[in-house]
Design an enzyme around this catalytic site. Structure first.
Site, PDB file in Angstrom:
ATOM      1  N   ARG A  74       0.838  -1.216   0.000  1.00  0.00           N
ATOM      2  CA  ARG A  74       0.000   0.000   0.000  1.00  0.00           C
ATOM      3  C   ARG A  74       0.866   1.257   0.000  1.00  0.00           C
ATOM      4  O   ARG A  74       0.566   2.250  -0.660  1.00  0.00           O
ATOM      5  CB  ARG A  74      -0.939  -0.025   1.206  1.00  0.00           C
ATOM      6  N   ASP A 109      -2.747   8.412   3.445  1.00  0.00           N
ATOM      7  CA  ASP A 109      -1.833   8.849   2.388  1.00  0.00           C
ATOM      8  C   ASP A 109      -1.503  10.328   2.596  1.00  0.00           C
ATOM      9  O   ASP A 109      -1.994  10.956   3.533  1.00  0.00           O
ATOM     10  CB  ASP A 109      -2.467   8.599   0.992  1.00  0.00           C
ATOM     11  N   HIS A 124      -6.110   9.124  11.339  1.00  0.00           N
ATOM     12  CA  HIS A 124      -5.684   7.708  11.391  1.00  0.00           C
ATOM     13  C   HIS A 124      -4.214   7.523  11.082  1.00  0.00           C
ATOM     14  O   HIS A 124      -3.793   6.416  10.730  1.00  0.00           O
ATOM     15  CB  HIS A 124      -6.552   6.869  10.427  1.00  0.00           C
ATOM     16  N   CYS A 136      10.181   1.870  23.241  1.00  0.00           N
ATOM     17  CA  CYS A 136      11.624   1.623  23.338  1.00  0.00           C
ATOM     18  C   CYS A 136      12.092   1.954  24.759  1.00  0.00           C
ATOM     19  O   CYS A 136      11.840   3.042  25.273  1.00  0.00           O
ATOM     20  CB  CYS A 136      12.375   2.487  22.324  1.00  0.00           C
ATOM     21  N   CYS A 158      18.042  -3.749  19.925  1.00  0.00           N
ATOM     22  CA  CYS A 158      17.256  -4.448  20.963  1.00  0.00           C
ATOM     23  C   CYS A 158      16.173  -5.355  20.381  1.00  0.00           C
ATOM     24  O   CYS A 158      15.354  -5.905  21.107  1.00  0.00           O
ATOM     25  CB  CYS A 158      16.597  -3.417  21.888  1.00  0.00           C
ATOM     26  N   ASN A 221     -20.580  11.508  -2.608  1.00  0.00           N
ATOM     27  CA  ASN A 221     -20.244  10.095  -2.672  1.00  0.00           C
ATOM     28  C   ASN A 221     -21.069   9.465  -3.795  1.00  0.00           C
ATOM     29  O   ASN A 221     -22.271   9.709  -3.866  1.00  0.00           O
ATOM     30  CB  ASN A 221     -20.591   9.423  -1.326  1.00  0.00           C
ATOM     31  N   PRO A 222     -20.443   8.643  -4.671  1.00  0.00           N
ATOM     32  CA  PRO A 222     -21.252   8.014  -5.730  1.00  0.00           C
ATOM     33  C   PRO A 222     -22.237   6.981  -5.195  1.00  0.00           C
ATOM     34  O   PRO A 222     -23.175   6.606  -5.894  1.00  0.00           O
ATOM     35  CB  PRO A 222     -20.200   7.354  -6.638  1.00  0.00           C
ATOM     36  N   ALA A 239     -15.254  12.480  -6.065  1.00  0.00           N
ATOM     37  CA  ALA A 239     -14.495  13.604  -5.510  1.00  0.00           C
ATOM     38  C   ALA A 239     -13.839  14.434  -6.611  1.00  0.00           C
ATOM     39  O   ALA A 239     -13.890  15.668  -6.601  1.00  0.00           O
ATOM     40  CB  ALA A 239     -13.429  13.051  -4.555  1.00  0.00           C
TER      41      ALA A 239
HETATM   42  C1  BV8 Z   1     -11.167   3.421  18.628  1.00  0.00           C
HETATM   43  C2  BV8 Z   1      -5.603   3.153   9.458  1.00  0.00           C
HETATM   44  C3  BV8 Z   1     -11.177   3.180  20.973  1.00  0.00           C
HETATM   45  C4  BV8 Z   1      -5.191   1.736   9.218  1.00  0.00           C
HETATM   46  C5  BV8 Z   1      -8.012   3.032   9.883  1.00  0.00           C
HETATM   47  C6  BV8 Z   1     -17.850   3.661  18.146  1.00  0.00           C
HETATM   48  C7  BV8 Z   1     -16.990   4.601  18.720  1.00  0.00           C
HETATM   49  C8  BV8 Z   1     -15.622   4.374  18.750  1.00  0.00           C
HETATM   50  C9  BV8 Z   1     -15.079   3.204  18.187  1.00  0.00           C
HETATM   51  C10 BV8 Z   1     -15.920   2.287  17.614  1.00  0.00           C
HETATM   52  C11 BV8 Z   1     -17.289   2.504  17.588  1.00  0.00           C
HETATM   53  N1  BV8 Z   1     -17.856   1.441  16.972  1.00  0.00           N
HETATM   54  C12 BV8 Z   1     -16.886   0.566  16.590  1.00  0.00           C
HETATM   55  C13 BV8 Z   1     -15.690   1.043  16.989  1.00  0.00           C
HETATM   56  C14 BV8 Z   1     -14.426   0.357  16.783  1.00  0.00           C
HETATM   57  C15 BV8 Z   1     -13.742   0.748  15.479  1.00  0.00           C
HETATM   58  C16 BV8 Z   1     -14.694   0.851  14.325  1.00  0.00           C
HETATM   59  O1  BV8 Z   1     -15.088   1.939  13.938  1.00  0.00           O
HETATM   60  N2  BV8 Z   1     -15.028  -0.299  13.754  1.00  0.00           N
HETATM   61  C17 BV8 Z   1     -15.892  -0.316  12.596  1.00  0.00           C
HETATM   62  C18 BV8 Z   1     -15.329  -1.287  11.545  1.00  0.00           C
HETATM   63  C19 BV8 Z   1     -17.274  -0.750  13.060  1.00  0.00           C
HETATM   64  N3  BV8 Z   1     -13.025   1.982  15.648  1.00  0.00           N
HETATM   65  C20 BV8 Z   1     -11.777   1.922  16.121  1.00  0.00           C
HETATM   66  O2  BV8 Z   1     -11.226   0.884  16.459  1.00  0.00           O
HETATM   67  C21 BV8 Z   1     -11.017   3.234  16.244  1.00  0.00           C
HETATM   68  N4  BV8 Z   1     -10.432   3.276  17.547  1.00  0.00           N
HETATM   69  O3  BV8 Z   1     -12.318   3.689  18.615  1.00  0.00           O
HETATM   70  O4  BV8 Z   1     -10.445   3.209  19.765  1.00  0.00           O
HETATM   71  C22 BV8 Z   1     -10.189   3.340  22.035  1.00  0.00           C
HETATM   72  C23 BV8 Z   1     -10.276   4.445  22.874  1.00  0.00           C
HETATM   73  C24 BV8 Z   1      -9.362   4.563  23.898  1.00  0.00           C
HETATM   74  C25 BV8 Z   1      -8.339   3.616  24.069  1.00  0.00           C
HETATM   75  C26 BV8 Z   1      -8.251   2.537  23.188  1.00  0.00           C
HETATM   76  C27 BV8 Z   1      -9.183   2.388  22.165  1.00  0.00           C
HETATM   77  C28 BV8 Z   1      -9.873   3.297  15.264  1.00  0.00           C
HETATM   78  C29 BV8 Z   1     -10.382   3.347  13.873  1.00  0.00           C
HETATM   79  C30 BV8 Z   1      -9.202   3.640  12.917  1.00  0.00           C
HETATM   80  C31 BV8 Z   1      -8.879   2.391  12.113  1.00  0.00           C
HETATM   81  N5  BV8 Z   1      -7.808   2.693  11.135  1.00  0.00           N
HETATM   82  N6  BV8 Z   1      -6.996   3.334   9.047  1.00  0.00           N
HETATM   83  C32 BV8 Z   1      -5.054   1.412   7.757  1.00  0.00           C
HETATM   84  O5  BV8 Z   1      -5.442   2.235   6.908  1.00  0.00           O
HETATM   85  O6  BV8 Z   1      -4.556   0.315   7.471  1.00  0.00           O
HETATM   86  S1  BV8 Z   1      -9.563   3.211   9.307  1.00  0.00           S
HETATM   87  C33 BV8 Z   1      -9.558   2.676   7.689  1.00  0.00           C
HETATM   88  O7  BV8 Z   1     -10.883   2.353   7.396  1.00  0.00           O
HETATM   89  C34 BV8 Z   1      -9.196   3.738   6.672  1.00  0.00           C
HETATM   90  O8  BV8 Z   1      -8.231   4.636   7.111  1.00  0.00           O
HETATM   91  C35 BV8 Z   1     -10.482   4.446   6.415  1.00  0.00           C
HETATM   92  O9  BV8 Z   1     -10.560   5.603   7.180  1.00  0.00           O
HETATM   93  C36 BV8 Z   1     -11.491   3.501   6.951  1.00  0.00           C
HETATM   94  C37 BV8 Z   1     -12.434   3.025   5.867  1.00  0.00           C
HETATM   95  O10 BV8 Z   1     -13.370   3.965   5.772  1.00  0.00           O
HETATM   96  P1  BV8 Z   1     -13.560   4.839   4.441  1.00  0.00           P
HETATM   97  O11 BV8 Z   1     -12.489   5.865   4.398  1.00  0.00           O
HETATM   98  O12 BV8 Z   1     -14.954   5.286   4.464  1.00  0.00           O
HETATM   99  O13 BV8 Z   1     -13.289   3.876   3.226  1.00  0.00           O
HETATM  100  P2  BV8 Z   1     -14.254   2.725   2.662  1.00  0.00           P
HETATM  101  O14 BV8 Z   1     -13.426   1.885   1.773  1.00  0.00           O
HETATM  102  O15 BV8 Z   1     -15.017   2.108   3.792  1.00  0.00           O
HETATM  103  O16 BV8 Z   1     -15.330   3.539   1.780  1.00  0.00           O
HETATM  104  C38 BV8 Z   1     -14.916   4.247   0.637  1.00  0.00           C
HETATM  105  C39 BV8 Z   1     -16.050   5.188   0.300  1.00  0.00           C
HETATM  106  O17 BV8 Z   1     -15.655   5.990  -0.822  1.00  0.00           O
HETATM  107  C40 BV8 Z   1     -17.329   4.479  -0.108  1.00  0.00           C
HETATM  108  O18 BV8 Z   1     -18.431   5.107   0.516  1.00  0.00           O
HETATM  109  C41 BV8 Z   1     -17.390   4.703  -1.628  1.00  0.00           C
HETATM  110  O19 BV8 Z   1     -18.721   4.803  -2.087  1.00  0.00           O
HETATM  111  C42 BV8 Z   1     -16.701   6.007  -1.781  1.00  0.00           C
HETATM  112  N7  BV8 Z   1     -16.043   6.236  -3.064  1.00  0.00           N
HETATM  113  C43 BV8 Z   1     -15.489   5.316  -3.891  1.00  0.00           C
HETATM  114  N8  BV8 Z   1     -14.950   5.955  -4.959  1.00  0.00           N
HETATM  115  C44 BV8 Z   1     -15.149   7.295  -4.766  1.00  0.00           C
HETATM  116  C45 BV8 Z   1     -15.852   7.473  -3.573  1.00  0.00           C
HETATM  117  N9  BV8 Z   1     -16.204   8.681  -3.110  1.00  0.00           N
HETATM  118  C46 BV8 Z   1     -15.854   9.756  -3.855  1.00  0.00           C
HETATM  119  N10 BV8 Z   1     -15.181   9.668  -5.023  1.00  0.00           N
HETATM  120  C47 BV8 Z   1     -14.816   8.460  -5.503  1.00  0.00           C
HETATM  121  N11 BV8 Z   1     -14.154   8.369  -6.674  1.00  0.00           N
END
Ligand code: BV8
Length: 253
Positions: A74, A109, A124, A136, A158, A221-222, A239
């Site tokens: 990625r 990104d 994120h 560390c 380490c 969003n499409p 976008a």
């Molecule tokens: C946390 C980095 C707590 C890694 C990512 C309620 C409250 C709080 C937390 C939760 C909650 N419910 C559930 C949770 C837990 C969890 C969560 O949300 N789970 C989901 C799956 C249910 N959340 C967490 O774990 C977060 N942490 O809450 O911690 C805590 C507090 C204190 C102490 C300890 C813990 C952390 C979440 C962050 C995860 N990391 N990224 C990596 O990238 O590898 S998130 C990752 O997924 C991406 O970064 C991205 O942000 C996300 C996916 O979402 P989208 O960006 O929407 O992308 P997706 O593919 O889903 O959709 C694409 C969209 O684009 C579509 O709608 C499509 O139609 C559209 N599209 C397509 N083409 C186009 C377009 N739009 C415009 N133009 C186009 N051309």
């Protein structure tokens, strides 16, 4: 007698009058730069995994080489990508109107930054950054730049493993970034929500927060998202098409 104002024209007028604008972006913002959306990022070898499983500390510890290789692939994609017309439209506006637009990105990104939005709020983290898996214990801490080659690379001193500098599922978002995002959302007149499924929290909650604090919320969003109900208007489009139409027109903002 003119007919109803098309939603995009109404939104453009609101943006023109808005003293402060927030843009919450998701993976769809970078799709037209060739970076797979998060859901689609699990192509090929990765397709048999759940993103939340790979993008987690548990997933990394269970299979460090698999997860490291996924991020390496990625990361190479991000380095090869260019900002698209959507990133450039936001960057151009930010340059013409300093301090008026805040980009709050869920993406890892650097395309918004490369397009001119240097102070993009990163909820994120940054896929191009590395950090140690374990804290560390040395002082000063070991230098990540000196990690030995490997998958994952390890500290020659380490043995600590490197991990990507992103926020994994189950990890808290950086407090400073979340605070900055919430502060910007609290006082914006218009919030654009671009290219996000609205599935990941707490980022997804920023749209409802903006609405409750009186902002005009527009989703670009499409496809349908999980937070469409938070929007006053939904523009079905991409976008790289909609953002230039909103910010770059002849009467450009
Ligand atoms: C946390 C980095 C707590 C890694 C990512 C309620 C409250 C709080 C937390 C939760 C909650 N419910 C559930 C949770 C837990 C969890 C969560 O949300 N789970 C989901 C799956 C249910 N959340 C967490 O774990 C977060 N942490 O809450 O911690 C805590 C507090 C204190 C102490 C300890 C813990 C952390 C979440 C962050 C995860 N990391 N990224 C990596 O990238 O590898 S998130 C990752 O997924 C991406 O970064 C991205 O942000 C996300 C996916 O979402 P989208 O960006 O929407 O992308 P997706 O593919 O889903 O959709 C694409 C969209 O684009 C579509 O709608 C499509 O139609 C559209 N599209 C397509 N083409 C186009 C377009 N739009 C415009 N133009 C186009 N051309």
């Amino acid at each position: 007698m003119s007919g109803p104002v098309p939603p995009i024209d109404e939104l453009r007028e609101r943006l023109r009058a808005a003293p402060s604008i927030c843009v919450l972006t998701g993976a769809g913002m970078s799709a037209e730069s060739g970076i797979a959306t998060f859901r689609d990022a699990l192509t090929g070898l990765w397709s048999r995994f759940d993103p939340a499983q790979l993008a987690s500390e548990q997933g990394f510890r269970a299979n460090p080489k698999l997860v490291w290789d996924w991020y390496a692939e990625r990361r190479a994609g991000v380095r090869a990508a260019e900002p698209n017309a959507g990133h450039r439209a936001l960057g151009g506006f930010a340059g013409r109107h300093p301090g008026r637009l805040t980009v709050i990105s869920q993406n890892v990104d650097d395309l918004d930054q490369r397009a001119g939005n240097a102070d993009t709020i990163r909820l994120h983290g940054d896929i191009l950054e590395d950090r140690w898996l374990e804290p560390c214990a040395r002082s000063p801490g070991c230098d990540t730049a000196r990690a030995s080659a490997g998958t994952p690379p390890r500290c020659a001193e380490c043995g600590n493993a490197l991990r990507p500098g992103v926020v994994w599922f189950g990890e808290a978002l950086p407090l400073a970034a979340l605070d900055a995002a919430e502060s910007a959302v609290n006082c914006c007149a218009v919030m654009l929500v671009v290219g996000t499924s609205g599935a990941v929290w707490p980022a997804a909650g920023l749209a409802g927060r903006a609405r409750r604090r009186g902002a005009f919320v527009a989703i670009l969003n499409p496809h349908e998202s999980e937070i469409d109900d938070e929007a006053h208007v939904v523009l079905r489009g991409t976008a790289a098409t909609l953002l230039p139409a909103l910010f770059d027109g002849s009467d450009r903002l």
